[in-house]
Design a protein around this motif. Structure first.
Motif, PDB file in Angstrom:
ATOM      1  N   PHE A   1      -0.930   8.972   5.903  1.00  7.56           N
ATOM      2  CA  PHE A   1      -2.207   8.321   5.686  1.00  7.56           C
ATOM      3  C   PHE A   1      -2.079   7.284   4.577  1.00  7.56           C
ATOM      4  O   PHE A   1      -1.439   7.542   3.553  1.00  7.56           O
ATOM      5  CB  PHE A   1      -3.264   9.361   5.300  1.00  7.56           C
ATOM      6  N   ASP A   2      -2.684   6.114   4.778  1.00  8.08           N
ATOM      7  CA  ASP A   2      -2.695   5.077   3.747  1.00  8.08           C
ATOM      8  C   ASP A   2      -3.688   5.459   2.662  1.00  8.08           C
ATOM      9  O   ASP A   2      -4.711   6.085   2.937  1.00  8.08           O
ATOM     10  CB  ASP A   2      -3.173   3.741   4.327  1.00  8.08           C
ATOM     11  N   PHE A   3      -3.376   5.070   1.430  1.00 10.83           N
ATOM     12  CA  PHE A   3      -4.379   5.128   0.372  1.00 10.83           C
ATOM     13  C   PHE A   3      -4.214   3.914  -0.523  1.00 10.83           C
ATOM     14  O   PHE A   3      -3.123   3.362  -0.644  1.00 10.83           O
ATOM     15  CB  PHE A   3      -4.338   6.444  -0.426  1.00 10.83           C
ATOM     16  N   ASP A   4      -5.336   3.482  -1.090  1.00 10.41           N
ATOM     17  CA  ASP A   4      -5.336   2.286  -1.933  1.00 10.41           C
ATOM     18  C   ASP A   4      -5.043   2.666  -3.373  1.00 10.41           C
ATOM     19  O   ASP A   4      -5.604   3.625  -3.907  1.00 10.41           O
ATOM     20  CB  ASP A   4      -6.700   1.587  -1.868  1.00 10.41           C
ATOM     21  N   TYR A   5      -4.166   1.901  -3.966  1.00 12.52           N
ATOM     22  CA  TYR A   5      -3.844   2.026  -5.382  1.00 12.52           C
ATOM     23  C   TYR A   5      -3.227   0.707  -5.789  1.00 12.52           C
ATOM     24  O   TYR A   5      -2.466   0.121  -5.009  1.00 12.52           O
ATOM     25  CB  TYR A   5      -2.863   3.181  -5.617  1.00 12.52           C
TER      26      TYR A   5
ATOM     27  N   HIS B   1       0.852  -1.185   0.000  1.00 16.26           N
ATOM     28  CA  HIS B   1       0.000   0.000   0.000  1.00 16.26           C
ATOM     29  C   HIS B   1       0.887   1.235   0.000  1.00 16.26           C
ATOM     30  O   HIS B   1       2.099   1.154   0.207  1.00 16.26           O
ATOM     31  CB  HIS B   1      -0.970   0.007   1.190  1.00 16.26           C
ATOM     32  N   TYR B   2       0.266   2.377  -0.250  1.00 17.86           N
ATOM     33  CA  TYR B   2       1.014   3.619  -0.407  1.00 17.86           C
ATOM     34  C   TYR B   2       0.570   4.642   0.626  1.00 17.86           C
ATOM     35  O   TYR B   2      -0.433   4.464   1.306  1.00 17.86           O
ATOM     36  CB  TYR B   2       0.826   4.139  -1.829  1.00 17.86           C
ATOM     37  N   HIS B   3       1.340   5.720   0.726  1.00 19.77           N
ATOM     38  CA  HIS B   3       1.111   6.713   1.764  1.00 19.77           C
ATOM     39  C   HIS B   3       1.047   8.129   1.210  1.00 19.77           C
ATOM     40  O   HIS B   3       1.770   8.469   0.277  1.00 19.77           O
ATOM     41  CB  HIS B   3       2.238   6.651   2.805  1.00 19.77           C
TER      42      HIS B   3
END
Length: 144
Positions: free
Chosen positions: A102-106, A90-92
């Motif tokens: 903060f995590d974000f989905d991609y 996951h990315y930040h």
């Protein structure tokens, strides 16, 4: 008990790591939080419950968790390392004002790793994608 915590505790026990109340609390805190805390953040959050715990105790336990593969350390230059118990790809997004992460989905960018390997000859072991900007809370503060 959270299933992620149960799995993590099982993994620790299977590697021979002895479970202490402080170790359990640090791990539970990391699994329950989404804020990617620093070691000092963890210490401050748990110190009321464990007055005899030191920052060194937190660092030592984080090192154990990293070695076992339960936590990743994210270094950002001269800033304090942050710790993440979400070991999925996951990315930040990183706030430039408050330092929040903060995590974000991609979808994972496997093609980037493949291109890097092909173009450089590297044996790629992973990558990190970070977006920088101003989080909604900090943006609200600047509006007033």
């Amino acid at each position: 008990m959270d299933s992620r915590l149960e799995l993590a505790l099982t993994k620790l026990k299977s590697t021979g790591v002895r479970m202490t109340p402080q170790r359990h609390a640090i791990l539970a805190y990391l699994i329950d939080t989404m804020c990617h805390p620093t070691a000092d953040d963890i210490y401050k959050a748990l110190e009321p419950r464990f007055p005899s715990m030191s920052v060194a105790t937190v660092y030592n336990n984080l090192k154990v968790f990293i070695e076992v593969g339960l936590v990743r350390e994210m270094n950002y230059g001269d800033q304090s390392s942050r710790f993440d118990a979400d070991m999925t790809d996951h990315y930040h997004a990183h706030c430039e004002r408050c330092g929040g992460m903060f995590d974000f989905d991609y979808p994972p960018l496997a093609e980037v790793e493949r291109a890097a390997s092909e173009q450089t000859g590297f044996i790629v072991t992973g990558h990190r994608l970070e977006i920088y900007g101003i989080c909604p809370n900090c943006a609200d503060i600047t509006k007033h």
